[in-house]
Write an enzyme that holds these catalytic residues in place. Structure first.
Site, mmCIF file in Angstrom:
data_model
loop_
_atom_site.group_PDB
_atom_site.id
_atom_site.type_symbol
_atom_site.label_atom_id
_atom_site.label_comp_id
_atom_site.label_asym_id
_atom_site.label_seq_id
_atom_site.Cartn_x
_atom_site.Cartn_y
_atom_site.Cartn_z
ATOM 1 N N HIS A 44 0.856 -1.187 0.000
ATOM 2 C CA HIS A 44 0.000 0.000 0.000
ATOM 3 C C HIS A 44 0.891 1.235 0.000
ATOM 4 C CE1 HIS A 44 -3.792 2.143 0.950
ATOM 5 N NE2 HIS A 44 -3.068 2.898 1.771
ATOM 6 N N MET A 48 0.405 11.723 -0.841
ATOM 7 C CA MET A 48 -0.235 12.905 -0.231
ATOM 8 C C MET A 48 0.381 14.167 -0.825
ATOM 9 S SD MET A 48 -0.334 11.736 3.744
ATOM 10 C CE MET A 48 -0.608 10.023 4.229
ATOM 11 N N HIS A 77 -2.825 4.728 -2.923
ATOM 12 C CA HIS A 77 -3.890 5.517 -2.290
ATOM 13 C C HIS A 77 -3.597 6.984 -2.544
ATOM 14 C CE1 HIS A 77 -5.992 6.542 1.829
ATOM 15 N NE2 HIS A 77 -6.587 7.109 0.794
ATOM 16 N N MET A 149 -12.078 4.301 5.043
ATOM 17 C CA MET A 149 -11.050 4.810 5.958
ATOM 18 C C MET A 149 -11.521 4.646 7.401
ATOM 19 S SD MET A 149 -8.491 5.883 4.113
ATOM 20 C CE MET A 149 -7.571 6.548 5.498
ATOM 21 N N PHE A 155 -2.068 10.809 8.145
ATOM 22 C CA PHE A 155 -0.941 10.405 9.000
ATOM 23 C C PHE A 155 -1.105 8.948 9.436
ATOM 24 C CE2 PHE A 155 -1.594 14.927 9.399
ATOM 25 C CZ PHE A 155 -0.314 15.422 9.182
ATOM 26 N N GLY A 156 0.018 8.271 9.616
ATOM 27 C CA GLY A 156 0.005 6.944 10.196
ATOM 28 C C GLY A 156 -0.134 7.037 11.713
ATOM 29 N N ASP A 187 -8.405 1.003 6.113
ATOM 30 C CA ASP A 187 -7.099 1.660 6.264
ATOM 31 C C ASP A 187 -7.135 2.595 7.466
ATOM 32 O OD1 ASP A 187 -4.644 2.880 5.805
ATOM 33 O OD2 ASP A 187 -5.231 3.839 3.922
ATOM 34 N N GLY A 188 -6.254 2.327 8.426
ATOM 35 C CA GLY A 188 -6.092 3.220 9.567
ATOM 36 C C GLY A 188 -6.303 2.517 10.891
ATOM 37 N N SER A 210 1.820 1.319 10.952
ATOM 38 C CA SER A 210 2.631 1.270 12.174
ATOM 39 C C SER A 210 2.632 -0.114 12.820
ATOM 40 C CB SER A 210 2.178 2.344 13.164
ATOM 41 O OG SER A 210 0.792 2.437 13.217
HETATM 42 C C1 DX5 Z 1 -3.347 7.349 6.461
HETATM 43 C C2 DX5 Z 1 -2.887 6.359 5.413
HETATM 44 C C3 DX5 Z 1 -2.657 4.985 5.916
HETATM 45 C C4 DX5 Z 1 -1.579 4.852 6.970
HETATM 46 C C5 DX5 Z 1 -2.094 3.862 7.952
HETATM 47 O O1 DX5 Z 1 -3.764 8.497 5.822
HETATM 48 O O2 DX5 Z 1 -3.864 6.274 4.387
HETATM 49 O O3 DX5 Z 1 -2.429 4.064 4.855
HETATM 50 O O4 DX5 Z 1 -0.344 4.408 6.466
HETATM 51 O O5 DX5 Z 1 -1.228 3.840 9.031
HETATM 52 P P1 DX5 Z 1 -1.557 3.053 10.390
HETATM 53 O O6 DX5 Z 1 -1.707 1.601 10.021
HETATM 54 O O7 DX5 Z 1 -0.365 3.344 11.230
HETATM 55 O O8 DX5 Z 1 -2.837 3.625 10.925
HETATM 56 ZN ZN ZN Z 2 -3.620 4.655 2.868
#
Ligand code: DX5
Ligand code: ZN
Length: 228
Positions: A44, A48, A77, A149, A155-156, A187-188, A210
């Site tokens: 993935h 951004m 993405h 989402m 952000f991760g 995702d998230g 993460s």
């Molecule tokens: C957030 C991203 C995700 C992110 C998820 O905007 O789209 O793909 O990498 O990270 P985690 O798994 O740490 O929530």
């Molecule tokens: Zn993503």
């Protein structure tokens, strides 16, 4: 083999998709190659632009460098303002699937036509704050994948929003009503605690940033999460 056929080969079992957003950008190949050796077939990639979301990551040149080293299906993405303009550069760089955000003023048919022209699959992403029913009604007939989402994108490492479970179920129901079965991706905030919840909700592609790369052994973390 075209992008659609490559995607068809990946339908079926649940998958955990490492999100390289949480990897060391200075050592990317060393981050994803051990995962591919362990059996990971989809990566993935979070793009951004600093407009659609406040953060900035990378563009087609990095996808091209990853493509040169990776055998994985590249799930891209696009958290960017003008995805129609960028489908071609990402497809040429090696993206197998590009997901665009439904919150933008886009014409799903135009996106689908462009995706077919440049040979990439198409997904649509839905933010947690967006009305899901309307988005799925509008996009389901045109996409290969729906990304629900479970955090606000950008952000991760954010906390999982539990409403995503019911939203996944709704996305599956509405798609079925349209006679289509897009891949359901989430995702998230996916980790060992939340993965079983979203699987029960019907997600088959689980993105984990993460939880994979924040672990001292990303391969062990990926294997553990991938287990049923
Ligand atoms: C957030 C991203 C995700 C992110 C998820 O905007 O789209 O793909 O990498 O990270 P985690 O798994 O740490 O929530
Ligand atoms: Zn993503």
């Amino acid at each position: 083999m075209n992008a659609r056929d490559r995607l068809a080969a990946l339908r079926g079992p649940h998958r955990v998709l490492p999100s390289i957003l949480s990897a060391d950008f200075a050592a990317l190949a060393a981050s994803f190659l051990p995962l591919e050796e362990a059996g990971c077939e989809v990566l993935h990639l979070d793009v951004m632009d600093g407009h659609f979301v406040p953060n900035i990551t990378f563009g087609p040149p990095l996808v091209k460098s990853i493509r040169a080293r990776s055998h994985a299906f590249l799930d891209t993405h696009l958290m960017i303002d003008d995805p129609l303009r960028y489908l071609e550069p990402f497809a040429r760089a090696g993206s197998d699937l590009c997901t665009v955000h439904c919150e933008l003023p886009l014409d799903p048919a135009a996106l689908a036509a462009e995706a077919a022209r440049v040979d990439t699959c198409l997904g649509v992403a839905i933010r947690p704050s967006t009305s899901l029913d309307a988005a799925v009604e509008r996009w389901a007939p045109f996409v290969d994948l729906i990304l629900v989402m479970s955090v606000e994108p950008g952000f991760g490492g954010q906390k999982f929003m539990p409403a995503a479970v019911e939203r996944l179920q709704r996305a599956a129901e509405i798609s079925a009503r349209h006679g289509v079965a897009p891949i359901l991706e989430v995702d998230g905030g996916i980790d060992a605690n939340t993965a079983p919840l979203v699987r029960a909700g019907g997600a088959s592609w689980l993105v984990a940033g993460s939880a994979v790369f924040g672990n001292p052994s990303p391969v062990d973390a990926w294997r553990q999460l991938s287990r049923d």
